[in-house]
Enzyme design. Sequence first.
Site, PDB file in Angstrom:
ATOM      1  N   SER A   1     -25.722 -34.038  14.213  1.00 31.06           N
ATOM      2  CA  SER A   1     -24.436 -33.109  13.620  1.00 31.06           C
ATOM      3  C   SER A   1     -24.847 -32.032  14.745  1.00 31.06           C
ATOM      4  CB  SER A   1     -25.051 -32.582  12.258  1.00 31.06           C
ATOM      5  OG  SER A   1     -24.683 -33.520  11.249  1.00 31.06           O
TER       6      SER A   1
ATOM      7  N   ASP B   1     -13.340 -31.219   0.730  1.00 26.55           N
ATOM      8  CA  ASP B   1     -14.654 -31.937   0.785  1.00 26.55           C
ATOM      9  C   ASP B   1     -14.810 -32.506  -0.258  1.00 26.55           C
ATOM     10  OD1 ASP B   1     -16.093 -33.498   1.269  1.00 26.55           O
ATOM     11  OD2 ASP B   1     -17.777 -32.024   1.979  1.00 26.55           O
TER      12      ASP B   1
ATOM     13  N   ASP C   1     -20.330 -37.862   3.031  1.00 28.47           N
ATOM     14  CA  ASP C   1     -20.976 -36.617   3.387  1.00 28.47           C
ATOM     15  C   ASP C   1     -22.392 -36.480   3.525  1.00 28.47           C
ATOM     16  OD1 ASP C   1     -19.746 -33.539   4.068  1.00 28.47           O
ATOM     17  OD2 ASP C   1     -21.600 -33.759   3.670  1.00 28.47           O
TER      18      ASP C   1
ATOM     19  N   CYS D   1     -20.737 -30.011   7.775  1.00 25.69           N
ATOM     20  CA  CYS D   1     -19.744 -30.919   6.801  1.00 25.69           C
ATOM     21  C   CYS D   1     -19.548 -31.900   7.578  1.00 25.69           C
ATOM     22  CB  CYS D   1     -18.876 -29.719   6.590  1.00 25.69           C
ATOM     23  SG  CYS D   1     -17.507 -30.759   5.454  1.00 25.69           S
TER      24      CYS D   1
END
Lengths: 630, 366
Positions: free
Chosen positions: A330, A354, A369, A388
């Site tokens: 990330s 989402d 996710d 996210c």
Amino acid sequence: MRLATPLKNLDRELARFHGRLKVGAAFVALLAAALLARAFYLQIMQQEHYIERAESNRISLVPAAPHRGLILDRNGRILAENYSAYTLELTRAQTGNLDATLAEVGKLVEITPGQLRRFRRLLSESHEFETVPLKSKLTDEEVAILAAHRYRLPGVEVKARLFRNYQAGPGMAHVLGFIGRINDRDLKQLRETGREQNYRGSVHIGKTGLEQSYETLLHGRTGFDQMETDASGRAVRMLSRIPPVPGKDLRLHLDVELQAVAEHAFGDYLGGLVALDPNTGGVLALVSKPGFDPNLFVDGIDPETWKSLNESPERPMVNRVLRGIYPPGSTIKPLMALAGLELGVRKASDSIDDPGYFSLPNSRHRFRDWKAGGHGMVDLRKSISQSCDTYYYKLAVDMGIDRMHDYLAQFGLGEKTGIDLEGESSGLLPSREWKQRRWKQPWYPGETVIAGIGQGYHLTTPLQLAVATAMLANGGRRIEPRLVQAVRDPLAHTWQSIPGRERGRLAITPEHLDVVREGMMDVLRPGGTAAASAAGASYTSAGKTGTAQVVGIKQGARYDASRLARQHRDHALFIAYAPAENPTIVVAVMVENGGSGSGTAAPVARAVFDYYLTGKRPGSMQLEADLAAD
Amino acid sequence: MPRTSHWILRRLSHLDGILLLLVLLLLGISLAVVASASGQSPARITGHLINMGLALGVMVVIANIPPHLLSKVGPPLYVAGVVLLIGVALFGEIRNGSRRWLNLGFMAFQPSELLKLALPLMLAWYFQRNEGLLRAKHFLAGAILLLVPFLLILRQPDLGTALMIGASGFYLLFFAGLPWKVILGGGVLGGAALPVMWGLMHDYQQRRVLTLLDPSSDPLGAGYHIIQSTIAIGSGGLFGKGWMQGTQTQLDFIPERTTDFVFAVFGEEFGYVGAIFLVGLYLAIVVRGLVIAARAPTLFGRLMAATLSLNLFTYAFVNMGMVSGILPVVGVPLPLMSYGGTALITLLLGMGIVMSVATHRQLNKT
């Protein structure tokens, strides 16, 4: 007739005698001519050749090794220095029975099995007329004992030698590296680069780290004493002297205190950290845990110790900051976000809903996710602060692998940063072209999806992440990390600074950069993924957490196969800079098997920021220091 | 006092002025070179002066003895020499791998030294006895007289001395009129015998010849002497480095530099000009000796003067040839230059004989 014969004979004999005298004279003249011709050849025709040989007979050059330059930290604390010590050395060609000599020496001074093993190894690498150290750092008493018995130990010598001392300990080993005895490979390289002559008096050469990369500056120039020597090699008088030029001292950007704070902050974890000054590229701290004691190598390491270091599952000899390659995870998201804005694929206000997963069109496969159920409505800033995944799956697909690769490449991912240390890995920034070349396969859309969150083929070093983060902090200047900030000629006493270098400048729309930075600040604000690690700080900071999956990633698996069975936890990553408004420090942290970036990596960065920006040491470290002071 | 000085003058009148001058010149040069080569060692210089004094004294004494008396010494000296050589072969001391020395209790003695003069004296005496009647059988007898000591010395083994003594005997036979066809035939035979000789040579002798051909093949061993001496000579150049300025000499690179390798010292410090002068001096001695020989009234005198002159030059040639690297290293000193009493006395004894021949003009018929 008979009476007359003797008289006639007398006359004839006399005449013949005079003839013979002439022959004799001619013979002698011939011999004399031969002698003078030979003398003419030697003294007139070959005179220069023989004068040269007489001179080389007479004159011997005794090399005088220069003092190696010191290495200092940014505050002038000495990290690597020289000291002179007596060593016990043996010359194989002169010892006669080696085992008997070793046994005899062993009776005089203590020789440990390790020293003996090291000696045997060095011996096997040396020519028999070279002197090989058996024991270094002799005590005065040992020197006296050996001196008294030297007469019956041919080939055994006590010599004063210059050594290197790395007093900063194992924590600095990956930065400083070490010097070691010049071996055949070094010699070959010196010969090929025409530097052999300059090492005639030297025993050591830089093998790794700064000692290696700044070898030319640190070594200095060997001097030569031109001595007139007699046939037995005894010096009669000094004819002339070219004094050695000492090596240059190096001053680092690095602060050993900061380095110690960072190392301490890792606690029991292993891993790597690099802190850069985003404006100059100066390396403020560079930690690779575990380290090792560089002093072991200076005079040759014994084979057992070497084996244990080299085969340890903790891999202490690998510099994780330069050579450890991990998926960025990330931590790539701020760069992806910026790419989306700059390439016009996203606007900052664009939001997605989402659901907790992403699917490619015409596919049932769900890319999940990290947060089951999703983050709800997510805009760009929130996508960073909440990390996210769904947002970036979609962004990656909309951007496409080609544009993604080209944009990220401008941050130096998949490329050596050019730090002033050798052995850096270039990592891997995947592309369609790369996959075709490497795997002879087309690029699949699913691979673009996971590339969007820094997984898949991506491989980066902590140093690359730090440089990319520095670009976010300094507005797009791609700085080259530098450990050395200045060089000093020890005779001139003035420091000559080495200016920072840039690989280029990336033009970034300021508004776009601001949004990304805000997102990164949100990470450390209440509600952000790493908010806990910034609580109570007197300065603002910006960052991004990440995790590098250990299981299921081929490249990662190859790096640390032995630990895989035991340790399945991910490597924790964290990139950050501070103060957020006007950044003066950037860090990239990788904690091996640390689990989550927020849990283990971010607190390390916090400790570094605290010390660098406010001078505050971690509480536990302060306690240790107080105890030590008492 | 006047009578004493008169007596001295008469003794000195038997010296040949030219020869004496040449000898003294060489001895003067020798003193300077040995002083430099020994690092001005007072012991060496004093020893050298004493040797010179002794040798010159011997020369004066011999020059005063008429040739016909000298010739009578030939046979007993020769016989004694040969007997001692046989004694060496049976009881001699071995030094450095060869049996050359005879221990006389108070001193070690090399009988081969004796033969250097005894052989020419013996042969000259023999040919004098048969003057005017010389035939093949006399030369044959001469050759046998030559070969006996030659082979005995060769067996010791001492190739260098054997060849030098052989050469002196050959010169005498040559001046006595040894036919050319015998000389040439012998030369051809000798050439053919070289491979056989090679096979008979000792290892160290073969090695010496080989290192002569290529000194660099053994730079630290046998070749070292030659390499260092040629470097010394060559680096002397045209005028030399100057007295006591030779680096090869002063820094001990030249081995045995006061004795066998004194020419290397001379060549280094006095250069090519010095070498020409030195060779010129030796040539002058030979020419003077040959002139004396040409004028000598007796066959004995002629043969001795010619042979000894040529012999001295041969020694000089062999020594300088070896030091400058064109001949093998054989232990031959440079006549009148090298430090060493025995050789100096032997040489000046020979010069004394030549002077005796020069100054005893009247025929003393026996």
